[in-house]
Design an enzyme around this catalytic site. Sequence first.
Site, PDB file in Angstrom:
ATOM      1  N   TYR B 177      35.048  31.717  40.748  1.00 51.68           N
ATOM      2  CA  TYR B 177      34.590  31.841  39.366  1.00 51.68           C
ATOM      3  C   TYR B 177      35.726  32.388  38.538  1.00 51.68           C
ATOM      4  O   TYR B 177      36.705  32.924  39.061  1.00 51.68           O
ATOM      5  CB  TYR B 177      33.349  32.734  39.259  1.00 51.68           C
ATOM      6  CG  TYR B 177      33.626  34.207  39.417  1.00 51.68           C
ATOM      7  CD1 TYR B 177      33.572  34.817  40.672  1.00 51.68           C
ATOM      8  CD2 TYR B 177      33.940  34.991  38.307  1.00 51.68           C
ATOM      9  CE1 TYR B 177      33.824  36.166  40.822  1.00 51.68           C
ATOM     10  CE2 TYR B 177      34.194  36.348  38.445  1.00 51.68           C
ATOM     11  CZ  TYR B 177      34.141  36.936  39.702  1.00 51.68           C
ATOM     12  OH  TYR B 177      34.396  38.265  39.849  1.00 51.68           O
ATOM     13  N   CYS B 178      35.617  32.248  37.179  1.00 52.35           N
ATOM     14  CA  CYS B 178      36.602  32.897  36.323  1.00 52.35           C
ATOM     15  C   CYS B 178      35.986  33.384  35.029  1.00 52.35           C
ATOM     16  O   CYS B 178      35.087  34.224  35.063  1.00 52.35           O
ATOM     17  CB  CYS B 178      37.854  32.071  36.131  1.00 52.35           C
ATOM     18  SG  CYS B 178      37.623  30.399  35.529  1.00 52.35           S
ATOM     19  N   ARG B 179      36.441  32.876  33.885  1.00 52.25           N
ATOM     20  CA  ARG B 179      36.059  33.528  32.627  1.00 52.25           C
ATOM     21  C   ARG B 179      34.754  33.027  32.029  1.00 52.25           C
ATOM     22  O   ARG B 179      34.140  33.706  31.228  1.00 52.25           O
ATOM     23  CB  ARG B 179      37.147  33.340  31.583  1.00 52.25           C
ATOM     24  CG  ARG B 179      38.433  34.008  31.967  1.00 52.25           C
ATOM     25  CD  ARG B 179      39.484  33.882  30.874  1.00 52.25           C
ATOM     26  NE  ARG B 179      40.729  34.453  31.326  1.00 52.25           N
ATOM     27  CZ  ARG B 179      41.895  33.814  31.336  1.00 52.25           C
ATOM     28  NH1 ARG B 179      41.957  32.560  30.911  1.00 52.25           N
ATOM     29  NH2 ARG B 179      42.973  34.422  31.768  1.00 52.25           N
TER      30      ARG B 179
END
Lengths: 221, 221
Positions: B177-179
Amino acid sequence: MSIRNPKQKLYEQFAIVAKALGHPQRLELIEHLAQGPRSVEALAMKLGLPIANVSQHLQTLRRAGLVSAERDGKFVNYRLVDDSGLVAFASVRTVAEHHLAEVDRIVRGYFEARDDMEPVTRQELADRMRDGLVTVIDVRPPDEFALGHVPGAINVPLGDLPARLSEFGKDREVVAYCRGPWCVMSFEAVAALRSHGYAARRLADGMPEWRAAGMPVEVAA
Amino acid sequence: MSIRNPKQKLYEQFAIVAKALGHPQRLELIEHLAQGPRSVEALAMKLGLPIANVSQHLQTLRRAGLVSAERDGKFVNYRLVDDSGLVAFASVRTVAEHHLAEVDRIVRGYFEARDDMEPVTRQELADRMRDGLVTVIDVRPPDEFALGHVPGAINVPLGDLPARLSEFGKDREVVAYCRGPWCVMSFEAVAALRSHGYAARRLADGMPEWRAAGMPVEVAA
DNA sequence: ACATCATTCAATATAATCATTGAATGACAG
DNA sequence: CTGTCATTCAATGATTATATTGAATGATGT
């Protein structure tokens, strides 16, 4: 020349949608289309704008995936593709309501005291209508009223209101609604009613929201 | 000279907000600010843009009521005023996802088959983490990871991924996952992992959404 | 006071958006 | 086929948004 990576390309797509919402008259078009499908000419009439201008705005909205067009004989009927455009409009409106002082200032222009502008919620209205406590007026033009309205509401287009004041009792509260949460016709109706001594308030939002909430809708025969 | 009535004035205010969202790099700024407050310089660094340019974009966002600024010594820290800007961004994104073919095309560019891009939901991830079935990697830069991450997630900035592949087992699924929902770093991480034979998927959205959903967040000591 | 640094401002050139006009298209009626 | 009507297209100027540059501001540390 800058190479555009996928991230930037994605954001450009999102920006296309936001940009389409970023013009007052396109927002007004969306609000009208939320009442029901309309031809270019009908919309141009409602907004009081040149047809070619409206046509171009509609195409901007179409490129953003907000509306779709369907030809019907000589006419082209535009409609909202689904509710997602209205949801986006609503969330933009929420930001403006909460954080732009100018919005407050404009709304306040209609009312003397701050508590006078407290609107009636959908549920509150439904309850009080069931108990027969309120008169509900729909201040939109008849054609929009015909496409769907709150059951039991009387259609009193804003222009007719002064001549029809005698229809209302001063002992019953009058609740006015129109196209949406910030459709100014209901603000003006409430202001006019109050100036003649009637108890009046606005519904917090308008017809599309009433329908979207699953409330009953009456359609003209 | 056109006289602007209250209705038009209101719509102009709404349009200010939408217009502020109508630029790819301002959307990127919002996504970064959703990770936490940042100075102008820090944001300029992250986006790879001149400082003066970023400063101007931030002021556009501020005039729209989306961000606020607070001076701290030599620095000015910007932050999202509340979640309403993110909600508006999300609803704009929803329109684009559902109705712009180009978005589909871009996302598809990362994956061979359509079903490969099916993301993991928040709840699904929480359940499978509890059962110890997955390795969760946070592919954001360390500073963003430090401000809050999914408990138990390992910080593997995208650039470090190739060198750290051996940390993962090919028998355990890796979730990246990221932003946010469309932060391409997680797309790239998944694509890279898969090309080396790992089972990998993306979390459907990112850190701000995880936090907003009330899920537990771990902060660096 | 002075130098330094982050940010903002002001000025400029470039590009995009917008409203307006008149011509083109596409459908229908006679 | 011709005329009419709704819509779209194409071209234009006017306005507004944008990126870039360098100077101004405001806070810090010496």
